[in-house]
Motif scaffolding. Structure first.
Motif, PDB file in Angstrom:
ATOM      1  N   LEU A 216       0.863  -1.256   0.016  1.00 22.41           N
ATOM      2  CA  LEU A 216       0.026   0.038   0.133  1.00 22.41           C
ATOM      3  C   LEU A 216       0.669   1.100  -0.089  1.00 22.41           C
ATOM      4  N   SER A 217       2.145   1.066   0.762  1.00 21.03           N
ATOM      5  CA  SER A 217       3.002   2.361   0.850  1.00 21.03           C
ATOM      6  C   SER A 217       4.280   2.040   1.239  1.00 21.03           C
ATOM      7  N   VAL A 218       5.314   2.825   0.939  1.00 26.28           N
ATOM      8  CA  VAL A 218       6.498   2.778   1.482  1.00 26.28           C
ATOM      9  C   VAL A 218       6.952   4.098   1.967  1.00 26.28           C
ATOM     10  N   GLY A 219       7.838   3.999   2.982  1.00 23.87           N
ATOM     11  CA  GLY A 219       8.057   5.294   3.569  1.00 23.87           C
ATOM     12  C   GLY A 219       9.231   5.330   4.836  1.00 23.87           C
ATOM     13  N   PHE A 220       9.276   6.255   5.433  1.00 23.15           N
ATOM     14  CA  PHE A 220      10.211   6.422   6.480  1.00 23.15           C
ATOM     15  C   PHE A 220       9.867   7.025   7.800  1.00 23.15           C
TER      16      PHE A 220
ATOM     17  N   PRO B 294      15.315  14.774   1.780  1.00 21.55           N
ATOM     18  CA  PRO B 294      15.650  14.633   0.636  1.00 21.55           C
ATOM     19  C   PRO B 294      15.591  12.763   0.464  1.00 21.55           C
ATOM     20  N   HIS B 295      15.473  12.104   1.286  1.00 17.68           N
ATOM     21  CA  HIS B 295      15.139  10.736   1.373  1.00 17.68           C
ATOM     22  C   HIS B 295      13.518  10.482   0.928  1.00 17.68           C
ATOM     23  N   LEU B 296      12.661  11.205   1.579  1.00 19.91           N
ATOM     24  CA  LEU B 296      11.429  11.229   0.644  1.00 19.91           C
ATOM     25  C   LEU B 296      11.434  11.462  -0.725  1.00 19.91           C
ATOM     26  N   GLU B 297      12.111  12.383  -1.072  1.00 24.80           N
ATOM     27  CA  GLU B 297      12.327  12.880  -2.430  1.00 24.80           C
ATOM     28  C   GLU B 297      12.522  11.627  -3.503  1.00 24.80           C
ATOM     29  N   VAL B 298      13.396  10.898  -2.821  1.00 23.77           N
ATOM     30  CA  VAL B 298      14.205   9.554  -3.576  1.00 23.77           C
ATOM     31  C   VAL B 298      12.709   8.792  -3.836  1.00 23.77           C
TER      32      VAL B 298
END
Length: 332
Positions: free
Chosen positions: A237-241, A252-256
């Motif tokens: 459903l989702s991937v994230g941090f 910057p990591h979410l931008e990737v």
């Protein structure tokens, strides 16, 4: 009721904030953790927050309610350490099924209450599956780099037990979170897929890694993109941090992820970095200001808070998220 997949196309969903931060406000003693049932337990139990679902269920129920009241769409179960591996510290491996089942049941009961108040804003429960206190891809012994404190199969079996109990308790989503070692996460995902096949069900899966330092890597050494690639074979459903960093360091990591992922992107950062006393000083307004950058750049579909966040933080984030459109998925 609309499916969560459909709602995500319409608006940004809000995840709740920190369970541990809210529990700390109760200042529970050893006796509070034990309750009547575990008053003669041979090991110290203070700090075993998952156990509070059995000994202080009203407190856990109240915390969920406060987050829903603040505007959260998704509540995480009080099961971050709900595996036999993590519960070994307290000698409570035999209670793992009950801990997960009851935690899911409590959260689902509160979610249903809030959904009944407003069917246009259905509330969901995510079964929280933490990383355990061991790592499968690194040695804890500097003198023996080949040693492993846990095997992939140990993790798979433990995660499978947790998954079954969470599903039996009524969760809508499974959230594999605070991933510092992707091999641990892959064991959890493998276990979830096994349960899905055995039960002939489909359940939405969220995966959230944690970047542990300024180098932009997980503890086991992966960059954001490597982390994404290594789990993208699973339908998510989702991937994230989440965790480890405050909102501004996470950008910057979410931008990737936002650029590369065909899945929804989630973020639930800490309320800044801890001070010298291990406390979090970032106010709801300060955190919301930083999260505004995620929204301005259309990086996310799901937003919430991790360590140090409270219902006040979630309210500020929810109010902000309400005026933005969700990120459009890659390939849509």
């Amino acid at each position: 009721m609309k499916k969560i997949q459909d709602i995500l196309k319409e608006r940004i969903l809000v995840l709740d904030g920190a369970m541990g931060t809210m529990i700390q406000q109760y200042k529970f003693t050893e006796e509070d953790y034990r309750g009547e049932r575990f008053k003669d337990w041979k090991q110290p139990l203070q700090g075993n927050n998952d156990l509070l679902s059995l000994t202080q269920p009203e407190a856990i129920k109240t915390i969920h309610g406060k987050y829903f009241e603040a505007g959260a769409d998704i509540a995480e179960t009080n099961t971050f350490s709900g595996t036999t591996i993590a519960m070994e510290d307290y000698g409570m491996e035999s209670l793992v099924y009950e801990l997960n089942y009851e935690s899911a049941k409590i959260a689902k009961e509160v979610a249903d209450e809030y959904t009944a108040k407003n069917f246009d804003k259905p509330r969901f429960v995510a079964g929280a599956i933490g990383p355990t206190n061991r790592t499968a891809s690194m040695s804890p012994d500097v003198n023996d780099p080949g040693f492993r404190a846990v095997t992939f199969d140990d993790l798979r079996i433990a995660y499978k037990q947790q998954t079954k109990a969470l599903l039996d308790g009524g969760v809508d989503i499974l959230l594999v979170e605070t991933v510092f070692d992707t091999l641990n996460a892959k064991a959890a995902l493998f276990a979830i897929e096994e349960v899905k096949v055995e039960r002939n069900i489909d359940v939405p899966i969220m995966v959230s890694g944690t970047i542990t330092d300024a180098s932009g890597r997980t503890l086991s050494g992966q960059t954001a993109e490597a982390f994404l690639v290594s789990i993208s074979h699973i339908p998510m459903l989702s991937v994230g941090f989440n965790c480890a960093l405050g909102a501004n360091q996470l950008t910057p990591h979410l931008e990737v992820l936002a650029k590369k992922s065909e899945f929804n992107v989630s973020a639930h950062p800490n309320a800044g970095l801890p001070n010298a006393f291990g406390e979090y000083d970032e106010t709801p307004e300060q955190m919301a200001t930083q999260i505004k950058e995620f929204l301005d750049k259309s990086l996310i579909n799901i937003i919430g808070g991790c360590c140090g966040t409270t219902p006040a933080h979630i309210k500020a984030i929810a109010n902000l998220a309400d005026i933005y459109k969700p990120r459009i998925l890659v390939g849509s």
